[in-house]
Motif scaffolding. Structure first.
Motif, mmCIF file in Angstrom:
data_model
loop_
_atom_site.group_PDB
_atom_site.id
_atom_site.type_symbol
_atom_site.label_atom_id
_atom_site.label_comp_id
_atom_site.label_asym_id
_atom_site.label_seq_id
_atom_site.Cartn_x
_atom_site.Cartn_y
_atom_site.Cartn_z
ATOM 1 N N GLY A 26 0.819 -1.201 0.000
ATOM 2 C CA GLY A 26 0.000 0.000 0.000
ATOM 3 C C GLY A 26 0.852 1.251 0.000
ATOM 4 N N ALA A 27 0.316 2.327 -0.536
ATOM 5 C CA ALA A 27 1.030 3.606 -0.593
ATOM 6 C C ALA A 27 0.800 4.401 0.691
ATOM 7 C CB ALA A 27 0.547 4.405 -1.797
ATOM 8 N N GLY A 28 1.768 5.266 1.000
ATOM 9 C CA GLY A 28 1.579 6.232 2.071
ATOM 10 C C GLY A 28 1.590 5.682 3.475
ATOM 11 N N GLY A 29 2.283 4.568 3.697
ATOM 12 C CA GLY A 29 2.372 4.026 5.045
ATOM 13 C C GLY A 29 1.131 3.328 5.537
ATOM 14 N N VAL A 30 0.263 2.955 4.614
ATOM 15 C CA VAL A 30 -0.967 2.224 4.950
ATOM 16 C C VAL A 30 -1.153 1.123 3.924
ATOM 17 C CG1 VAL A 30 -3.485 2.379 5.201
ATOM 18 C CG2 VAL A 30 -2.052 4.288 5.935
ATOM 19 N N PHE A 31 -1.558 -0.063 4.382
ATOM 20 C CA PHE A 31 -1.907 -1.124 3.433
ATOM 21 C C PHE A 31 -3.303 -0.844 2.889
ATOM 22 C CE2 PHE A 31 -3.412 -5.451 2.329
ATOM 23 C CZ PHE A 31 -2.453 -5.763 1.388
ATOM 24 N N ALA A 32 -4.314 -0.997 3.712
ATOM 25 C CA ALA A 32 -5.678 -0.617 3.335
ATOM 26 C C ALA A 32 -6.489 -0.505 4.608
ATOM 27 C CB ALA A 32 -6.305 -1.633 2.386
ATOM 28 N N ALA A 33 -7.088 0.661 4.829
ATOM 29 C CA ALA A 33 -7.830 0.908 6.065
ATOM 30 C C ALA A 33 -9.167 0.193 6.105
ATOM 31 C CB ALA A 33 -8.029 2.406 6.244
ATOM 32 N N GLY A 34 -9.504 -0.527 5.035
ATOM 33 C CA GLY A 34 -10.755 -1.279 4.996
ATOM 34 C C GLY A 34 -11.434 -1.127 3.662
ATOM 35 N N ALA A 35 -12.654 -1.623 3.605
ATOM 36 C CA ALA A 35 -13.487 -1.361 2.434
ATOM 37 C C ALA A 35 -13.951 0.096 2.489
ATOM 38 C CB ALA A 35 -14.680 -2.302 2.408
ATOM 39 N N ASP A 36 -14.355 0.625 1.357
ATOM 40 C CA ASP A 36 -14.849 1.994 1.290
ATOM 41 C C ASP A 36 -16.217 2.054 1.964
ATOM 42 O OD1 ASP A 36 -16.284 4.364 0.199
ATOM 43 O OD2 ASP A 36 -14.414 4.646 -0.899
ATOM 44 N N ILE A 37 -16.270 2.649 3.163
ATOM 45 C CA ILE A 37 -17.505 2.628 3.951
ATOM 46 C C ILE A 37 -18.632 3.377 3.257
ATOM 47 C CG2 ILE A 37 -18.542 3.209 6.191
ATOM 48 C CD1 ILE A 37 -16.471 0.954 6.259
ATOM 49 N N ALA A 38 -18.297 4.454 2.545
ATOM 50 C CA ALA A 38 -19.351 5.206 1.848
ATOM 51 C C ALA A 38 -20.047 4.325 0.816
ATOM 52 C CB ALA A 38 -18.758 6.443 1.184
ATOM 53 N N GLN A 39 -19.278 3.506 0.088
ATOM 54 C CA GLN A 39 -19.891 2.584 -0.867
ATOM 55 C C GLN A 39 -20.595 1.443 -0.140
ATOM 56 O OE1 GLN A 39 -17.220 1.195 -3.909
ATOM 57 N NE2 GLN A 39 -16.859 3.237 -4.743
ATOM 58 N N LEU A 40 -19.957 0.938 0.929
ATOM 59 C CA LEU A 40 -20.495 -0.198 1.657
ATOM 60 C C LEU A 40 -21.845 0.143 2.287
ATOM 61 C CD1 LEU A 40 -19.340 -3.047 2.102
ATOM 62 C CD2 LEU A 40 -18.403 -2.234 4.279
ATOM 63 N N ARG A 41 -21.988 1.353 2.772
ATOM 64 C CA ARG A 41 -23.236 1.770 3.423
ATOM 65 C C ARG A 41 -24.424 1.677 2.487
ATOM 66 N NH1 ARG A 41 -23.636 7.914 5.257
ATOM 67 N NH2 ARG A 41 -23.590 8.074 2.978
ATOM 68 N N GLU A 42 -24.183 1.895 1.192
ATOM 69 C CA GLU A 42 -25.287 1.906 0.231
ATOM 70 C C GLU A 42 -25.578 0.523 -0.364
ATOM 71 O OE1 GLU A 42 -26.965 4.703 0.117
ATOM 72 O OE2 GLU A 42 -25.436 5.442 1.532
ATOM 73 N N ARG A 43 -24.772 -0.458 -0.061
ATOM 74 C CA ARG A 43 -25.001 -1.783 -0.629
ATOM 75 C C ARG A 43 -26.181 -2.475 0.044
ATOM 76 N NH1 ARG A 43 -18.699 -3.811 -1.620
ATOM 77 N NH2 ARG A 43 -18.321 -2.375 -3.376
ATOM 78 N N THR A 44 -26.879 -3.287 -0.726
ATOM 79 C CA THR A 44 -28.096 -3.953 -0.273
ATOM 80 C C THR A 44 -27.880 -5.463 -0.183
ATOM 81 O OG1 THR A 44 -28.898 -4.251 -2.526
ATOM 82 C CG2 THR A 44 -29.449 -2.161 -1.430
ATOM 83 N N ALA A 45 -28.945 -6.173 0.189
ATOM 84 C CA ALA A 45 -28.857 -7.631 0.304
ATOM 85 C C ALA A 45 -28.412 -8.262 -1.008
ATOM 86 C CB ALA A 45 -30.206 -8.199 0.740
ATOM 87 N N SER A 46 -28.898 -7.742 -2.123
ATOM 88 C CA SER A 46 -28.501 -8.311 -3.418
ATOM 89 C C SER A 46 -27.009 -8.108 -3.670
ATOM 90 C CB SER A 46 -29.321 -7.697 -4.555
ATOM 91 O OG SER A 46 -29.141 -6.286 -4.606
ATOM 92 N N ASP A 47 -26.459 -6.982 -3.217
ATOM 93 C CA ASP A 47 -25.018 -6.764 -3.330
ATOM 94 C C ASP A 47 -24.251 -7.755 -2.462
ATOM 95 O OD1 ASP A 47 -25.089 -4.452 -5.066
ATOM 96 O OD2 ASP A 47 -25.801 -3.305 -3.348
ATOM 97 N N ALA A 48 -24.745 -8.006 -1.258
ATOM 98 C CA ALA A 48 -24.075 -8.960 -0.360
ATOM 99 C C ALA A 48 -23.984 -10.334 -1.012
ATOM 100 C CB ALA A 48 -24.823 -9.052 0.965
ATOM 101 N N ARG A 49 -25.042 -10.727 -1.699
ATOM 102 C CA ARG A 49 -25.057 -12.050 -2.325
ATOM 103 C C ARG A 49 -24.120 -12.141 -3.528
ATOM 104 N NH1 ARG A 49 -30.534 -11.590 -0.442
ATOM 105 N NH2 ARG A 49 -30.872 -13.218 1.134
ATOM 106 N N LEU A 50 -23.686 -11.002 -4.050
ATOM 107 C CA LEU A 50 -22.702 -11.003 -5.140
ATOM 108 C C LEU A 50 -21.288 -11.255 -4.626
ATOM 109 C CD1 LEU A 50 -23.929 -7.923 -7.227
ATOM 110 C CD2 LEU A 50 -24.161 -10.348 -7.842
ATOM 111 N N ALA A 51 -21.078 -11.116 -3.298
ATOM 112 C CA ALA A 51 -19.758 -11.324 -2.688
ATOM 113 C C ALA A 51 -18.682 -10.554 -3.466
ATOM 114 C CB ALA A 51 -19.427 -12.813 -2.640
ATOM 115 N N ILE A 52 -18.875 -9.255 -3.576
ATOM 116 C CA ILE A 52 -18.047 -8.433 -4.455
ATOM 117 C C ILE A 52 -16.567 -8.510 -4.070
ATOM 118 C CG2 ILE A 52 -17.568 -6.049 -5.169
ATOM 119 C CD1 ILE A 52 -20.662 -5.571 -4.868
ATOM 120 N N ASN A 53 -16.252 -8.223 -2.806
ATOM 121 C CA ASN A 53 -14.848 -8.271 -2.382
ATOM 122 C C ASN A 53 -14.348 -9.700 -2.269
ATOM 123 O OD1 ASN A 53 -15.154 -5.531 -2.230
ATOM 124 N ND2 ASN A 53 -14.551 -5.326 -0.101
ATOM 125 N N ALA A 54 -15.180 -10.580 -1.725
ATOM 126 C CA ALA A 54 -14.761 -11.975 -1.528
ATOM 127 C C ALA A 54 -14.356 -12.623 -2.841
ATOM 128 C CB ALA A 54 -15.875 -12.774 -0.868
#
Length: 243
Positions: free
Chosen positions: A51-79
């Protein structure tokens, strides 16, 4: 560009690069990881993730994650992307500096080898955000550190520092931040010195389910025993030791 790619003959370095978001993993980065996986599936090479800037990855993008729905969860996007990284033919090395939280930790768990810096902070705080760690932590983390420690980490949501991560075996070594990428290249150099087909077969055997052993070793070894590279390397070894 959220993922910077540096290609070499025997390895690829992929740097997560969203400094304004502490390299949080968004959809663009997931798409880039899929594109990179396609390249490495076609032309296998060792992959170094960092990762750049002394960080690997602080997590998933919470702003995008907040808007995801059950159908998104079933797509297992990150997994799905992390499974693809995990199943690459050649080894994956995660060089983890600073925070690796949530999806960032799960991407690191998908690597074959993890090394860290003294500032490493790794863990899965998902339950504090009202979700679960659903991109690999619940099955990969027990394989890495054991069920008891994985349960504590995932159910409490706490993070480990570098010393504890090393003691738990979550990382295999800790290096000063300025030396971390060089250490990852050192590991890649050792891998590159070996027979790539034997390396790929070793990774295949390591990742195979328990019920496929020992048959899988027999089949992979049988193939290698007939390879010209095995004969060449063993002949060279015998010639060196006879001097």
């Amino acid at each position: 560009m959220t993922l910077r790619i540096e290609e070499h003959a025997d390895r690829v370095v992929a740097t997560l690069d969203r400094p304004e978001k502490r390299n949080a993993i968004d959809q663009d980065m997931i798409d880039a990881l899929h594109e990179l996986s396609a390249v490495l599936e076609d032309a296998p090479r060792t992959l170094i993730l960092t990762g750049a800037g002394g960080v690997f990855a602080a997590g998933a993008d919470i702003a995008q994650l907040r808007e995801r729905t059950a159908s998104d969860a079933r797509l297992a996007i990150n997994a799905t992307a992390f499974i693809r990284i995990r199943e690459l033919p050649m080894p994956v090395i995660a060089a983890v500096d600073g925070y690796a939280l949530g999806g960032g930790a799960e991407l690191a768990y998908a690597a074959d080898i993890r090394i860290g810096s003294p500032s490493l902070r790794i863990g899965n705080p998902e339950t504090g955000l009202g979700i679960i760690a659903a991109a690999g932590a619940t099955w990969r983390l027990p394989e890495i550190v054991g069920e008891a420690r994985a349960s504590e980490l995932l159910l409490t949501g706490r993070t480990l520092d570098a010393e504890e991560a090393l003691r738990w075996g979550l990382v295999s070594a800790v290096h000063p931040a300025d030396d971390l990428l060089a250490a990852a290249h050192g590991i890649a150099d050792r891998i590159a010195a070996n027979d790539p087909i034997a390396t790929r077969h070793t990774k295949t055997a390591l990742r195979a389910p328990r019920d496929r052993h020992p048959q899988i070793e027999r089949d992979l070894q049988a193939e290698l025993f007939e390879s010209p590279e095995k004969h060449r390397r063993m002949t060279a070894f015998l010639e060196r030791t006879a001097r």
